[in-house]
Design a protein around this motif. Structure first.
Motif, PDB file in Angstrom:
ATOM      1  N   CYS A 126     -27.682  24.415 -29.098  1.00 35.00           N
ATOM      2  CA  CYS A 126     -27.854  23.810 -27.779  1.00 35.00           C
ATOM      3  C   CYS A 126     -29.178  23.065 -27.750  1.00 35.00           C
ATOM      4  CB  CYS A 126     -27.826  24.870 -26.689  1.00 35.00           C
ATOM      5  SG  CYS A 126     -27.985  24.187 -25.018  1.00 35.00           S
ATOM      6  N   ILE A 127     -29.207  21.989 -26.948  1.00 38.02           N
ATOM      7  CA  ILE A 127     -30.443  21.245 -26.739  1.00 38.02           C
ATOM      8  C   ILE A 127     -30.651  21.088 -25.236  1.00 38.02           C
ATOM      9  CG2 ILE A 127     -29.235  19.008 -27.008  1.00 38.02           C
ATOM     10  CD1 ILE A 127     -31.897  17.983 -28.310  1.00 38.02           C
ATOM     11  N   ARG A 128     -31.836  21.457 -24.787  1.00 34.40           N
ATOM     12  CA  ARG A 128     -32.136  21.457 -23.360  1.00 34.40           C
ATOM     13  C   ARG A 128     -32.402  20.048 -22.860  1.00 34.40           C
ATOM     14  NH1 ARG A 128     -36.353  26.406 -22.444  1.00 34.40           N
ATOM     15  NH2 ARG A 128     -37.877  24.718 -22.632  1.00 34.40           N
ATOM     16  N   SER A 129     -32.007  19.798 -21.625  1.00 36.46           N
ATOM     17  CA  SER A 129     -32.295  18.488 -21.048  1.00 36.46           C
ATOM     18  C   SER A 129     -33.753  18.378 -20.640  1.00 36.46           C
ATOM     19  CB  SER A 129     -31.402  18.231 -19.831  1.00 36.46           C
ATOM     20  OG  SER A 129     -31.720  19.134 -18.789  1.00 36.46           O
ATOM     21  N   SER A 130     -34.383  19.499 -20.321  1.00 38.72           N
ATOM     22  CA  SER A 130     -35.738  19.464 -19.762  1.00 38.72           C
ATOM     23  C   SER A 130     -36.779  18.984 -20.760  1.00 38.72           C
ATOM     24  CB  SER A 130     -36.129  20.847 -19.232  1.00 38.72           C
ATOM     25  OG  SER A 130     -36.055  21.804 -20.270  1.00 38.72           O
ATOM     26  N   ASP A 131     -36.644  19.456 -22.013  1.00 34.17           N
ATOM     27  CA  ASP A 131     -37.701  19.137 -22.984  1.00 34.17           C
ATOM     28  C   ASP A 131     -37.188  19.049 -24.415  1.00 34.17           C
ATOM     29  OD1 ASP A 131     -39.145  22.518 -23.108  1.00 34.17           O
ATOM     30  OD2 ASP A 131     -37.143  21.752 -23.508  1.00 34.17           O
ATOM     31  N   ASP A 132     -35.868  18.997 -24.577  1.00 33.28           N
ATOM     32  CA  ASP A 132     -35.235  18.902 -25.899  1.00 33.28           C
ATOM     33  C   ASP A 132     -35.494  20.113 -26.792  1.00 33.28           C
ATOM     34  OD1 ASP A 132     -35.339  15.265 -26.446  1.00 33.28           O
ATOM     35  OD2 ASP A 132     -34.073  16.548 -25.204  1.00 33.28           O
ATOM     36  N   THR A 133     -35.861  21.231 -26.204  1.00 35.81           N
ATOM     37  CA  THR A 133     -35.938  22.458 -27.000  1.00 35.81           C
ATOM     38  C   THR A 133     -34.551  22.784 -27.539  1.00 35.81           C
ATOM     39  OG1 THR A 133     -37.791  23.332 -25.723  1.00 35.81           O
ATOM     40  CG2 THR A 133     -36.455  24.924 -26.931  1.00 35.81           C
ATOM     41  N   THR A 134     -34.503  23.234 -28.780  1.00 37.72           N
ATOM     42  CA  THR A 134     -33.217  23.488 -29.421  1.00 37.72           C
ATOM     43  C   THR A 134     -33.029  24.973 -29.739  1.00 37.72           C
ATOM     44  OG1 THR A 134     -34.191  23.009 -31.586  1.00 37.72           O
ATOM     45  CG2 THR A 134     -33.138  21.188 -30.426  1.00 37.72           C
ATOM     46  N   TYR A 135     -31.782  25.373 -29.809  1.00 37.70           N
ATOM     47  CA  TYR A 135     -31.421  26.746 -30.119  1.00 37.70           C
ATOM     48  C   TYR A 135     -30.286  26.733 -31.139  1.00 37.70           C
ATOM     49  CZ  TYR A 135     -33.957  27.604 -25.799  1.00 37.70           C
ATOM     50  OH  TYR A 135     -34.920  27.647 -24.832  1.00 37.70           O
ATOM     51  N   TYR A 136     -30.269  27.766 -31.985  1.00 38.24           N
ATOM     52  CA  TYR A 136     -29.247  27.856 -33.027  1.00 38.24           C
ATOM     53  C   TYR A 136     -28.757  29.287 -33.170  1.00 38.24           C
ATOM     54  CZ  TYR A 136     -31.145  23.319 -34.319  1.00 38.24           C
ATOM     55  OH  TYR A 136     -31.564  22.005 -34.291  1.00 38.24           O
ATOM     56  N   ALA A 137     -27.478  29.403 -33.476  1.00 42.70           N
ATOM     57  CA  ALA A 137     -26.948  30.706 -33.869  1.00 42.70           C
ATOM     58  C   ALA A 137     -27.542  31.087 -35.215  1.00 42.70           C
ATOM     59  CB  ALA A 137     -25.431  30.641 -33.960  1.00 42.70           C
ATOM     60  N   ASP A 138     -27.681  32.383 -35.445  1.00 40.16           N
ATOM     61  CA  ASP A 138     -28.256  32.849 -36.718  1.00 40.16           C
ATOM     62  C   ASP A 138     -27.432  32.361 -37.906  1.00 40.16           C
ATOM     63  OD1 ASP A 138     -29.367  36.093 -35.469  1.00 40.16           O
ATOM     64  OD2 ASP A 138     -30.313  34.120 -35.425  1.00 40.16           O
ATOM     65  N   SER A 139     -26.134  32.215 -37.698  1.00 51.09           N
ATOM     66  CA  SER A 139     -25.243  31.847 -38.796  1.00 51.09           C
ATOM     67  C   SER A 139     -25.464  30.414 -39.280  1.00 51.09           C
ATOM     68  CB  SER A 139     -23.784  32.023 -38.370  1.00 51.09           C
ATOM     69  OG  SER A 139     -23.506  31.251 -37.208  1.00 51.09           O
ATOM     70  N   CYS A 141     -18.237  19.944 -28.182  1.00 52.83           N
ATOM     71  CA  CYS A 141     -19.488  19.859 -27.452  1.00 52.83           C
ATOM     72  C   CYS A 141     -19.198  20.105 -25.969  1.00 52.83           C
ATOM     73  CB  CYS A 141     -20.184  18.522 -27.660  1.00 52.83           C
ATOM     74  SG  CYS A 141     -19.305  17.068 -27.057  1.00 52.83           S
ATOM     75  N   ALA A 142     -20.234  20.555 -25.267  1.00 49.87           N
ATOM     76  CA  ALA A 142     -20.106  20.867 -23.854  1.00 49.87           C
ATOM     77  C   ALA A 142     -21.401  20.504 -23.151  1.00 49.87           C
ATOM     78  CB  ALA A 142     -19.790  22.344 -23.660  1.00 49.87           C
ATOM     79  N   ALA A 143     -21.279  20.147 -21.875  1.00 52.08           N
ATOM     80  CA  ALA A 143     -22.435  19.723 -21.106  1.00 52.08           C
ATOM     81  C   ALA A 143     -22.619  20.612 -19.885  1.00 52.08           C
ATOM     82  CB  ALA A 143     -22.262  18.263 -20.659  1.00 52.08           C
ATOM     83  N   ALA A 144     -23.862  20.954 -19.619  1.00 54.40           N
ATOM     84  CA  ALA A 144     -24.208  21.764 -18.448  1.00 54.40           C
ATOM     85  C   ALA A 144     -25.192  20.989 -17.591  1.00 54.40           C
ATOM     86  CB  ALA A 144     -24.823  23.084 -18.889  1.00 54.40           C
ATOM     87  N   VAL A 145     -24.909  20.957 -16.295  1.00 55.51           N
ATOM     88  CA  VAL A 145     -25.783  20.227 -15.384  1.00 55.51           C
ATOM     89  C   VAL A 145     -26.954  21.127 -15.009  1.00 55.51           C
ATOM     90  CG1 VAL A 145     -25.897  18.854 -13.271  1.00 55.51           C
ATOM     91  CG2 VAL A 145     -23.729  19.065 -14.506  1.00 55.51           C
ATOM     92  N   GLN A 146     -27.803  21.346 -15.955  1.00 58.42           N
ATOM     93  CA  GLN A 146     -28.977  22.175 -15.736  1.00 58.42           C
ATOM     94  C   GLN A 146     -30.014  21.872 -16.806  1.00 58.42           C
ATOM     95  OE1 GLN A 146     -28.399  26.483 -16.996  1.00 58.42           O
ATOM     96  NE2 GLN A 146     -26.307  25.966 -16.411  1.00 58.42           N
ATOM     97  N   ALA A 147     -31.242  22.233 -16.497  1.00 60.34           N
ATOM     98  CA  ALA A 147     -32.356  21.905 -17.383  1.00 60.34           C
ATOM     99  C   ALA A 147     -32.412  22.818 -18.608  1.00 60.34           C
ATOM    100  CB  ALA A 147     -33.671  21.992 -16.623  1.00 60.34           C
ATOM    101  N   MET A 148     -31.853  24.008 -18.470  1.00 60.10           N
ATOM    102  CA  MET A 148     -31.931  24.993 -19.550  1.00 60.10           C
ATOM    103  C   MET A 148     -30.573  25.146 -20.218  1.00 60.10           C
ATOM    104  SD  MET A 148     -35.057  25.753 -18.949  1.00 60.10           S
ATOM    105  CE  MET A 148     -35.443  27.244 -19.840  1.00 60.10           C
ATOM    106  N   CYS A 149     -30.587  25.642 -21.436  1.00 60.06           N
ATOM    107  CA  CYS A 149     -29.323  25.918 -22.118  1.00 60.06           C
ATOM    108  C   CYS A 149     -28.683  27.163 -21.511  1.00 60.06           C
ATOM    109  CB  CYS A 149     -29.559  26.134 -23.611  1.00 60.06           C
ATOM    110  SG  CYS A 149     -29.855  24.605 -24.517  1.00 60.06           S
ATOM    111  N   PRO A 150     -27.443  27.073 -21.110  1.00 56.84           N
ATOM    112  CA  PRO A 150     -26.773  28.234 -20.527  1.00 56.84           C
ATOM    113  C   PRO A 150     -26.671  29.403 -21.504  1.00 56.84           C
ATOM    114  CG  PRO A 150     -25.554  26.233 -20.043  1.00 56.84           C
ATOM    115  CD  PRO A 150     -26.591  25.882 -21.068  1.00 56.84           C
TER     116      PRO A 150
END
Length: 124
Positions: free
Chosen positions: A50-63, A96-105
Motif C-alpha cells: 500500500c502507498i499512502r496518499s498523505s506522504d507516499d509512505t509505503t507498506y509491504y507484506a512480509d512475503s 489494485c484498490a483505492a481508499a478515500v483516506q490519507a492512510m493505508c487501510p
C-alpha cells in the motif's frame, strides 16, 4: 465513480520481474491511498502493498518485502508495483484498490474502489 484498470500481468519464469500498473480515471487520484492485493486459487485474498496518499509512505507484506516496490505517478494517475525475484508462490490474480483516506487501510473492506485484476503466473 473512480475506475481502476490493472495491466502488466503475464507469465514469467522464477527469478524474473514484472511491473504491474494501476491506472485511475480521476484527476484527484492523489487523494487516494492505493493498495495491491492478490488472490491465488483456493486461497484467501492477501494484502501485498500500500502507498499512502498523505506522504507516499509505503507498506509491504512480509512475503514480498525486499522484492516488490510500490510507487505512484500522480501526473499519470497511475500506481505501479515492481515485482522482482518472482517465485511460484507469487502466482495469483493481482488487484489494485483505492481508499478515500490519507492512510493505508487496515482491512480490505475499507477500500472504496477495486480493479478487475491482472493474472500473474510464475512458472518454468
Amino acid at each position: 465513480q473512480l475506475q481502476l484498470v490493472e495491466s502488466g500481468g503475464g507469465l514469467v519464469q522464477p527469478g524474473g520481474s514484472l511491473r504491474l500498473s494501476c491506472a485511475a480515471s480521476e484527476f484527484t487520484f492523489n487523494y487516494y491511498s492505493i493498495g495491491w492485493f492478490r488472490q491465488a486459487p483456493g486461497k484467501e485474498r492477501e494484502g501485498v502493498s500500500c502507498i499512502r496518499s498523505s506522504d507516499d509512505t509505503t507498506y509491504y507484506a512480509d512475503s514480498v518485502k525486499g522484492r516488490f516496490t510500490i510507487s505512484r505517478d500522480n501526473a499519470k494517475n497511475t500506481v505501479y508495483l515492481q515485482m522482482n525475484s518472482l517465485k511460484p508462490e507469487d502466482t495469483a490474480v493481482y488487484h489494485c484498490a483505492a481508499a478515500v483516506q490519507a492512510m493505508c487501510p487496515t482491512y480490505s473492506y475499507e477500500y472504496d474502489y477495486w480493479g478487475q485484476g491482472t493474472q500473474v503466473t510464475v512458472s518454468s
